[in-house]
Design an enzyme around this catalytic site. Structure first.
Site, PDB file in Angstrom:
ATOM      1  N   ARG A  81     -41.033  47.989 124.958  1.00  0.00           N
ATOM      2  CA  ARG A  81     -39.939  48.679 124.248  1.00  0.00           C
ATOM      3  C   ARG A  81     -40.385  49.288 122.918  1.00  0.00           C
ATOM      4  O   ARG A  81     -39.574  49.535 122.035  1.00  0.00           O
ATOM      5  CB  ARG A  81     -38.748  47.743 124.031  1.00  0.00           C
ATOM      6  CG  ARG A  81     -38.114  47.260 125.326  1.00  0.00           C
ATOM      7  CD  ARG A  81     -36.822  46.516 125.063  1.00  0.00           C
ATOM      8  NE  ARG A  81     -36.206  46.091 126.302  1.00  0.00           N
ATOM      9  CZ  ARG A  81     -36.429  44.910 126.898  1.00  0.00           C
ATOM     10  NH1 ARG A  81     -37.262  44.047 126.328  1.00  0.00           N
ATOM     11  NH2 ARG A  81     -35.840  44.603 128.014  1.00  0.00           N
ATOM     12  N   GLU A 197     -32.018  64.412 117.664  1.00  0.00           N
ATOM     13  CA  GLU A 197     -31.581  65.700 118.206  1.00  0.00           C
ATOM     14  C   GLU A 197     -30.084  65.710 118.518  1.00  0.00           C
ATOM     15  O   GLU A 197     -29.636  66.238 119.536  1.00  0.00           O
ATOM     16  CB  GLU A 197     -32.385  66.037 119.475  1.00  0.00           C
ATOM     17  CG  GLU A 197     -32.421  67.509 119.797  1.00  0.00           C
ATOM     18  CD  GLU A 197     -33.393  67.843 120.902  1.00  0.00           C
ATOM     19  OE1 GLU A 197     -34.181  68.792 120.715  1.00  0.00           O
ATOM     20  OE2 GLU A 197     -33.409  67.155 121.939  1.00  0.00           O
ATOM     21  N   HIS A 208     -36.984  77.865 123.364  1.00  0.00           N
ATOM     22  CA  HIS A 208     -37.517  76.923 124.346  1.00  0.00           C
ATOM     23  C   HIS A 208     -36.735  76.861 125.653  1.00  0.00           C
ATOM     24  O   HIS A 208     -37.286  76.464 126.679  1.00  0.00           O
ATOM     25  CB  HIS A 208     -37.601  75.530 123.727  1.00  0.00           C
ATOM     26  CG  HIS A 208     -38.797  75.343 122.844  1.00  0.00           C
ATOM     27  ND1 HIS A 208     -39.050  76.165 121.769  1.00  0.00           N
ATOM     28  CD2 HIS A 208     -39.810  74.445 122.872  1.00  0.00           C
ATOM     29  CE1 HIS A 208     -40.173  75.769 121.178  1.00  0.00           C
ATOM     30  NE2 HIS A 208     -40.647  74.741 121.827  1.00  0.00           N
TER      31      HIS A 208
END
Length: 323
Positions: A81, A197, A208
């Site tokens: 993790r 984001e 993009h």
């Protein structure tokens, strides 16, 4: 330490230096470019880490271009993790984009970077001397991401390239150093505000959506920076068509990118393929396409749900006229 074959010598020298300081180093060669960014390669590396007894006290070091740092970062993010990551980018594209900012990922048959995680590196080492080993086309591809930073956040970048495109392509010059520093500063300012984001960081995806679609339909044979250059022209045309951007700034996109030898046009007849891929873009919500556009240089915003005819008009604007 993971690396691609083209930078094997550098990776060996780094491993030797680490070993000389008492650091046990496990080195693995990856497939080159986007071929490294698959679940099979990631699973192979997870197996290596497990057999080596890799713990959270150890560090993944990714040496290479953007594909290597994307994959290395994804493996570091997912093993136990999350274990520490250090990126050593060896391409201009990696230095100014992929290796900084903490986005990691792999590709699937459905699209690029659809599987990934946010995992900021513990450190990034950029040695500009390695740029002298790159082909000119790779330097130009990296500059596409630099130019993107100019359009969304630092217009001085555009001024520097326009003043002397040749200097921008000279890996030994001071202009390249300033361009790298300015582009990293643009990205750092955005990422510091929005790591995951959720809002502002989307502006880093300027060009993009179309670029990733081109990459996929072309079987990832295009350089990422080449696709981004074309993607910026497409979205600039889309912004013009929707009344967001003036024609002069659209042409400025073309002029700057052409001066660096980057593509600004595409072949006709592939709109439907590209549209299908754009529908799977990370910014898409339901069936609504969302694009990062410019209202002016240095003023990015979002365009939500453009009409199909507008998307097609933008495509027509970037396609070459058949001979």
């Amino acid at each position: 330490m993971v690396h691609a074959e083209p930078v094997a010598d550098l990776a060996r020298r780094l491993a030797t230096a680490l070993e000389a300081h008492g650091v046990t180093t496990l080195v693995e060669v990856l497939p080159d470019a986007e071929a490294a960014k698959t679940i099979d390669v990631a699973a192979h590396l997870w197996g290596m880490l497990g057999r080596a007894g890799f713990t959270r006290g150890d560090v993944v070091v990714a040496v290479g271009g953007g594909a290597v740092t994307d994959l290395g970062g994804f493996v570091a993010a997912t093993w136990l993790r999350g274990v520490p990551l250090i990126n050593v980018p060896t391409t201009l594209l990696g230095m100014v984009d992929a290796a900084v900012g903490g986005k990691t990922g792999i590709n699937t048959a459905e699209g690029k970077n659809l599987v990934g995680s946010f995992h900021p590196p513990a450190g990034v080492l950029c040695d500009l001397d390695v740029l002298a080993t790159l082909p000119r086309a790779d330097l130009a591809a990296g500059l596409a991401e630099v130019v993107k930073g100019g359009f969304i956040g630092d217009p001085v970048i555009l001024d520097l390239v326009e003043a002397d495109p040749a200097a921008a392509l000279d890996p030994h010059g001071e202009v390249v150093r300033e361009l790298v520093e300015r582009k990293i500063a643009v990205k750092a300012a955005v990422v510091t505000t929005d790591l995951h984001e959720s809002s502002l960081r989307e502006i880093l995806n300027y060009g993009h959506t179309f670029a990733h679609a081109v990459e996929q339909v072309e079987g990832y044979r295009w350089r990422h920076g080449d696709a981004v250059a074309l993607g910026m022209v497409y979205v600039a045309e889309l912004a013009r068509i929707t009344g967001r951007l003036d024609a002069e700034t659209v042409e400025r996109h073309r002029a700057i990118l052409r001066s660096l030898g980057l593509p600004t046009s595409y072949e006709p007849g592939r709109f439907d393929e590209l549209l299908a891929v754009m529908g799977r873009d990370k910014k898409t919500r339901g069936s609504t396409l969302r694009f990062v556009v410019l209202d002016a240089v240095g003023s990015p915003s979002r365009l939500v749900g453009p009409e199909l005819d507008q998307l097609r008009q933008a495509y027509d604007a970037v396609t070459q006229t058949p001979a």
